[in-house]
Design a protein around this motif. Structure first.
Motif, PDB file in Angstrom:
ATOM      1  N   UNK A  57      29.181  36.089  44.537  1.00 43.76           N
ATOM      2  CA  UNK A  57      29.987  35.371  43.698  1.00 43.76           C
ATOM      3  C   UNK A  57      30.132  35.878  41.734  1.00 43.76           C
ATOM      4  N   UNK A  58      28.754  35.757  41.121  1.00 44.93           N
ATOM      5  CA  UNK A  58      28.819  36.182  40.183  1.00 44.93           C
ATOM      6  C   UNK A  58      29.286  37.528  39.741  1.00 44.93           C
ATOM      7  N   UNK A  59      28.462  38.040  40.740  1.00 47.28           N
ATOM      8  CA  UNK A  59      28.324  39.616  39.919  1.00 47.28           C
ATOM      9  C   UNK A  59      30.498  39.897  40.573  1.00 47.28           C
ATOM     10  N   UNK A  60      30.849  39.607  41.516  1.00 46.76           N
ATOM     11  CA  UNK A  60      32.571  39.964  41.045  1.00 46.76           C
ATOM     12  C   UNK A  60      33.144  39.579  39.914  1.00 46.76           C
ATOM     13  N   UNK A  61      32.724  38.227  39.828  1.00 44.22           N
ATOM     14  CA  UNK A  61      33.535  37.566  38.782  1.00 44.22           C
ATOM     15  C   UNK A  61      33.165  39.345  37.071  1.00 44.22           C
ATOM     16  N   UNK A  62      31.714  39.158  36.833  1.00 47.72           N
ATOM     17  CA  UNK A  62      31.459  40.398  36.073  1.00 47.72           C
ATOM     18  C   UNK A  62      31.920  41.543  36.204  1.00 47.72           C
ATOM     19  N   UNK A  63      31.964  42.145  37.400  1.00 45.43           N
ATOM     20  CA  UNK A  63      32.511  43.383  37.697  1.00 45.43           C
ATOM     21  C   UNK A  63      34.621  43.009  37.158  1.00 45.43           C
ATOM     22  N   UNK A  64      34.775  42.202  37.431  1.00 43.16           N
ATOM     23  CA  UNK A  64      36.655  41.577  37.599  1.00 43.16           C
ATOM     24  C   UNK A  64      37.213  41.891  35.545  1.00 43.16           C
ATOM     25  N   UNK A  65      35.660  40.930  34.826  1.00 47.57           N
ATOM     26  CA  UNK A  65      35.816  40.970  33.469  1.00 47.57           C
ATOM     27  C   UNK A  65      35.954  42.086  33.020  1.00 47.57           C
ATOM     28  N   UNK A  66      35.416  43.190  33.899  1.00 45.71           N
ATOM     29  CA  UNK A  66      34.579  44.653  32.416  1.00 45.71           C
ATOM     30  C   UNK A  66      35.909  45.758  32.637  1.00 45.71           C
ATOM     31  N   UNK A  67      36.566  45.696  34.057  1.00 45.35           N
ATOM     32  CA  UNK A  67      37.643  46.015  34.554  1.00 45.35           C
ATOM     33  C   UNK A  67      39.263  45.437  33.604  1.00 45.35           C
TER      34      UNK A  67
END
Length: 507
Positions: free
Chosen positions: A480-490
Motif C-alpha cells: 500500500x505504501x509503494x502504491x501511494x509513492x507511485x501516485x505522488x510521483x505521477x
C-alpha cells in the motif's frame, strides 16, 4: 421530487437561502457517509462474521468486495442516469434501495446471502454517490464550491475512517448484523430531508444513457478484482486467475473502442488524454487503495494478534478519523497558498510515510496509533485537492458524469486495495504455514480460547499463526505504501502547479 424539465442552475441565482444550502450540504453529506460507512464498518465485524457464518478468507474478501466491484462498475452509469433523469430523483431512489437492502443483509444467515445483499447495496450506492457530488457542483461556485467539495471529501474520508469505531460498537452489542442495521435509519432521514430541501437538476441535453459502455465497465472492473482475489487464494497460473485477467483486458479494450464510437460516451471524450485529470484520478484511486487496504489488515490484526474486542479495535483506529477531518478542513487553504500539485503530492507522500510506520514499527498499539494519525493527515489533505482538480476538468453540464468519474476511481481504489492487500496477506500467510494454513487461520481467529482448548499444540499453532499473520500484514502494508509513492510521483509529473477554476467545454 420534481421533473427534470423544471431544472435550473439554482446555485447561481439569488433565490437560494443560506439555510437551505447548508441543509443541502448536510443531507448530501449524510447520504455519502452512509454508503461509505457500509464498507469500513463491515471490516471490524469480519472476525465475528467468520465465526458465525463459517466464512474463510476468500469468502470474506468477496463479502467486502462484492459491494465495491458492483459499485465501481456501475458508477459511470449512475452518473449518466443522474444527468439524464435528474440528480435528486436518482440519488434519493438509490438511498431508498440502499436502506432496504441493508435490512435484507442484516437478516441473512449464510455468507453467500450476505454477498448477494452486498451486490444490491453496491448497485444502489452507484446511483447515490455521483448524485451527491453533482448536486453540490451545481449548487455552488468559486470558493464556496471548493469548500463544499472539501466537506464532501472529508465526509467520504470520515466514513472510511470512522467505520471501524462505529462498527465495533454495534458489533460488540448486537453482532455483525448490526453493521447493516446501522444504515437503515440514516437512509430514511436522507430520503425525507432530500425530498424537502434538494432542488432537481439535470443535463439540459439529456441524451440516452450508454448501456453497452456501462456493461463493459462492470465486466472489466469485476473481472480484474476477481482475478486479484483468486490470485491470493490460488496463485498463478491458476485457471480462474488467468481467465479473470483475460476477461478484464478484453472488456477494458472493448470499453475503450465503444467509448470512441458512442454518440454520448459515459466518459466525456478527451479526458483520458488530459494530464491533470489523469493525475488526480490516479491519486484518488491509490489514496483509497492505501487506506482501504491498511484498514482491512489493521482491523483484523488488532483483534487477532493484539486480542482486542471489536470496540477496542474500533477505538484504536479512531485517530485516522480525527486527523482526516482536521486535514480536510485545511486542504482548501493549502491549495490556495501552495497550489494543487503540492497539496495532492504532499498528501500522498504523507500517506506513504504513515503506511511505512504501520509496517515497520514494532508490534504495539503506540505504533498503530502514530501510523494511522499520519495516514489520516495525508488522506485528508490530498483527497479534497485531487477531487477539486478532477471535477474542474469535466464539462459543467456533465456534472453527474464528472462526479461518477471521481467516485469510480475512489471506489476502484477501495476494491483493489482490499483485493491486492488481502491477496498479499493471504499469500504470505499461506506460504508461511503451508497445508496447515486453513486450520491455523481458524484457531487464530479463536485466539486464547483455541490455545486453552487445544493445549500445548493449540497454543503453538496459535503462536505460529500470529507470527505468520504479522509477516503477511507487514508485506501488505508495504504494498500500500509503494502504491501511494507511485501516485505522488505521477501527480508531480501530470498536475500543474495551479489548475485553477478553468473547466473544459464538452468535447
Amino acid at each position: 421530487m420534481g421533473s427534470p424539465s423544471d431544472t435550473r442552475p439554482y446555485g447561481r441565482t439569488g433565490g437560494s437561502g443560506r439555510g437551505r444550502r447548508v441543509a443541502v450540504v448536510a443531507t448530501m453529506g449524510l447520504a455519502l457517509f452512509v454508503i461509505v460507512l457500509n464498507n469500513s464498518s463491515l471490516n471490524i465485524a469480519i472476525p465475528t462474521l467468520m465465526r458465525d457464518l463459517g466464512a474463510g478468507l476468500a469468502t470474506v474478501q468477496w463479502i467486502v468486495d462484492a459491494y465495491s466491484v458492483v459499485f465501481a462498475g456501475l458508477l459511470l452509469a449512475g452518473g449518466a442516469c443522474a444527468d439524464r433523469w435528474g440528480r435528486k430523483r436518482v440519488t434519493l431512489a438509490g438511498v431508498a434501495v440502499f436502506g432496504a437492502a441493508s435490512a435484507v443483509a442484516a437478516l441473512a444467515d449464510t455468507a453467500w446471502q450476505v454477498v448477494l445483499a452486498r451486490v444490491v447495496l453496491g448497485a444502489a450506492a452507484a446511483f447515490v454517490m455521483p448524485g451527491t457530488l453533482a448536486v453540490l457542483i451545481d449548487e455552488f461556485t468559486g470558493r464556496e464550491r471548493a469548500t463544499a467539495i472539501a466537506i464532501w471529501s472529508g465526509v467520504a474520508s470520515l466514513g472510511v475512517a470512522a467505520g471501524p469505531l462505529l462498527g465495533g460498537l454495534v458489533t460488540a452489542s448486537a453482532g455483525w448484523a448490526a453493521v447493516f442495521w446501522l444504515n437503515v435509519a440514516p437512509a430514511a432521514v436522507v430520503v425525507v430531508a432530500g425530498a424537502l430541501v434538494v432542488r432537481e437538476s439535470s443535463d439540459p441535453a439529456r441524451g440516452p444513457v450508454e448501456i453497452i459502455g456501462a456493461a463493459l465497465s462492470v465486466l472489466a472492473v469485476g473481472s480484474l478484482v476477481f482475478a486479484v482475489i483468486e490470485f491470493g487464494a490460488l496463485g498463478y497460473p491458476a485457471p480462474p486467475v488467468v481467465a479473470g485477467a483475460v476477461v478484464a483486458v478484453v472488456a477494458a479494450v472493448a470499453f475503450a473502442v465503444r467509448h470512441r464510437r458512442a454518440a454520448r460516451p459515459l466518459v466525456p471524450r478527451g479526458l483520458l488524454r488530459d494530464g491533470p485529470f489523469l493525475g488526480a484520478s490516479v491519486g484518488n484511486m491509490l489514496l483509497f487503495f492505501g487506506l482501504a487496504g491498511s484498514l482491512f489488515v489493521l482491523t483484523q490484526r488488532l483483534q487477532f494478534r493484539f486480542g482486542l474486542d471489536p470496540v477496542a479495535a474500533g477505538l484504536a483506529v479512531a485517530p485516522v478519523a480525527l486527523t482526516v477531518v482536521l486535514a480536510s478542513v485545511c486542504s482548501p487553504v493549502l491549495v490556495r497558498r501552495c497550489g494543487d500539485r503540492v497539496a495532492v503530492a504532499a498528501g500522498l507522500g504523507i500517506v506513504a510515510g504513515g503506511l511505512v510506520v504501520l509496517a515497520a514499527v514494532p508490534a504495539g498499539l503506540a505504533g498503530v496509533l502514530a501510523g494511522l494519525a499520519v495516514v489520516g493527515t495525508g488522506f485528508g489533505v490530498a483527497v479534497p485537492a485531487a477531487t477539486g482538480v478532477l471535477v474542474s476538468r469535466v464539462p459543467e453540464e456533465r456534472a453527474g458524469a464528472g462526479a461518477a468519474l471521481n467516485d469510480t476511481m475512489q471506489e476502484l481504489g477501495f476494491a483493489l486495495g482490499i483485493a491486492v492487500v488481502g491477496a498479499t496477506l493471504n499469500r504470505f500467510f499461506t506460504a508461511s504455514l503451508g497445508a496447515d494454513a486453513d486450520r491455523a487461520a481458524t484457531l487464530h481467529s479463536e485466539g486464547e480460547r483455541a490455545a486453552v482448548i487445544g493445549g500445548e499444540q493449540g497454543a503453538l499453532i496459535v503462536e505460529q499463526a500470529g507470527a505468520a499473520f504479522d509477516r503477511a500484514a507487514t508485506a501488505g502494508l508495504f504494498v500500500a505504501a509503494a502504491a501511494a509513492l507511485v501516485a505522488a510521483v505521477l501527480t508531480i509529473v501530470l498536475i500543474p502547479a495551479r489548475v485553477g477554476e478553468h473547466r473544459r467545454s464538452t468535447p
